[in-house]
Write a protein that holds these residues in place. Structure first.
Motif, short mmCIF file in Angstrom:
data_model
loop_
_atom_site.label_atom_id
_atom_site.label_comp_id
_atom_site.label_asym_id
_atom_site.label_seq_id
_atom_site.Cartn_x
_atom_site.Cartn_y
_atom_site.Cartn_z
N CYS A 255 85.61 122.83 -36.88
CA CYS A 255 85.27 124.04 -37.61
C CYS A 255 85.13 123.73 -39.10
O CYS A 255 85.99 123.07 -39.69
CB CYS A 255 86.38 125.06 -37.39
N CYS B 275 90.54 129.48 -35.38
CA CYS B 275 90.28 130.74 -36.10
C CYS B 275 89.28 131.63 -35.39
O CYS B 275 88.95 132.71 -35.90
CB CYS B 275 89.83 130.44 -37.54
N GLY C 135 89.64 123.32 -37.33
CA GLY C 135 90.07 123.41 -35.93
C GLY C 135 89.02 122.82 -34.99
O GLY C 135 87.86 122.65 -35.36
N CYS D 190 88.14 125.91 -41.02
CA CYS D 190 89.57 125.57 -40.95
C CYS D 190 89.83 124.19 -40.38
O CYS D 190 90.99 123.74 -40.35
CB CYS D 190 90.31 126.63 -40.13
N CYS E 153 85.52 128.35 -32.73
CA CYS E 153 86.66 127.56 -33.17
C CYS E 153 87.91 127.99 -32.40
O CYS E 153 88.22 129.18 -32.34
CB CYS E 153 86.88 127.76 -34.67
ZN LIG Z 1 88.22 127.54 -37.54
#
Ligand SMILES: [Zn+2]
Length: 170
Positions: A10, A35, A15, A13, A32
């Motif tokens: 992501c 998030c 992720g 973030c 993601c």
């Molecule tokens: Zn994310």
């Protein structure tokens, strides 16, 4: 053009990305896991140039070991983000075949289903340098129109653009 690897992380973030489930928004192929943000994939833009010299049209045999290895292609490559497409066209010709060119016309824009690449093709006149093979070419050659190696092209887009240009001119 070369294939494009799917994204893995992501951009918001960091992720891990997961493929979206079929019932989710079909336009977002990933989301993601951390998030939940949907991730959209944009097309990639490339440019190629039909360069005309006194000897004909300049093509190169692709050196990279992919499905187009050893086949005849037009000089070209990625358009960098923030770079004018015309600037990328002139740059790629210089890097790949050693010629300075003046772009003379837009031949067309080529895209294909399930292919991330959008290819912009220009015609150009060589006005400096001499044809030479850069790192990405096994060989560079100038072809008279009647000698163009149609059956040995690396990409569908090469054939489509050359047809559009040459059929146009009769
Ligand atoms: Zn994310």
């Amino acid at each position: 053009m070369a294939s494009v690897s799917p994204p893995r992380y992501c951009q918001s973030c960091g992720g891990a990305l997961l493929p979206a489930t079929p019932h989710a928004d079909k336009k977002a192929p990933y989301f993601c896991a951390a998030c939940a943000q949907p991730v959209y994939l944009d097309p990639k833009v490339a440019v190629a140039v039909v360069v005309r010299t006194g000897g004909g049209i300049v093509m190169l045999r692709r050196a990279q070991k992919d499905q187009a290895h050893g086949k005849w292609i037009l000089p070209g490559g990625h358009v960098d983000r923030g770079e004018e497409v015309t600037t990328a066209a002139v740059r790629e010709v210089r890097e790949e075949i050693g010629l300075e060119v003046e772009l003379t016309k837009l031949v067309g824009v080529y895209s294909y289903p399930d292919n991330p690449w959008v290819l912009v093709v220009y015609e150009a006149l060589a006005n400096g340098g001499a044809p030479m093979a850069g790192d990405e070419a096994l060989e560079v050659a100038e072809f008279a129109v009647e000698d163009i190696p149609w059956e040995d092209f690396g990409y569908q887009s090469t054939a489509d653009a050359m047809h559009d240009l040459l059929d146009d001119q009769g």
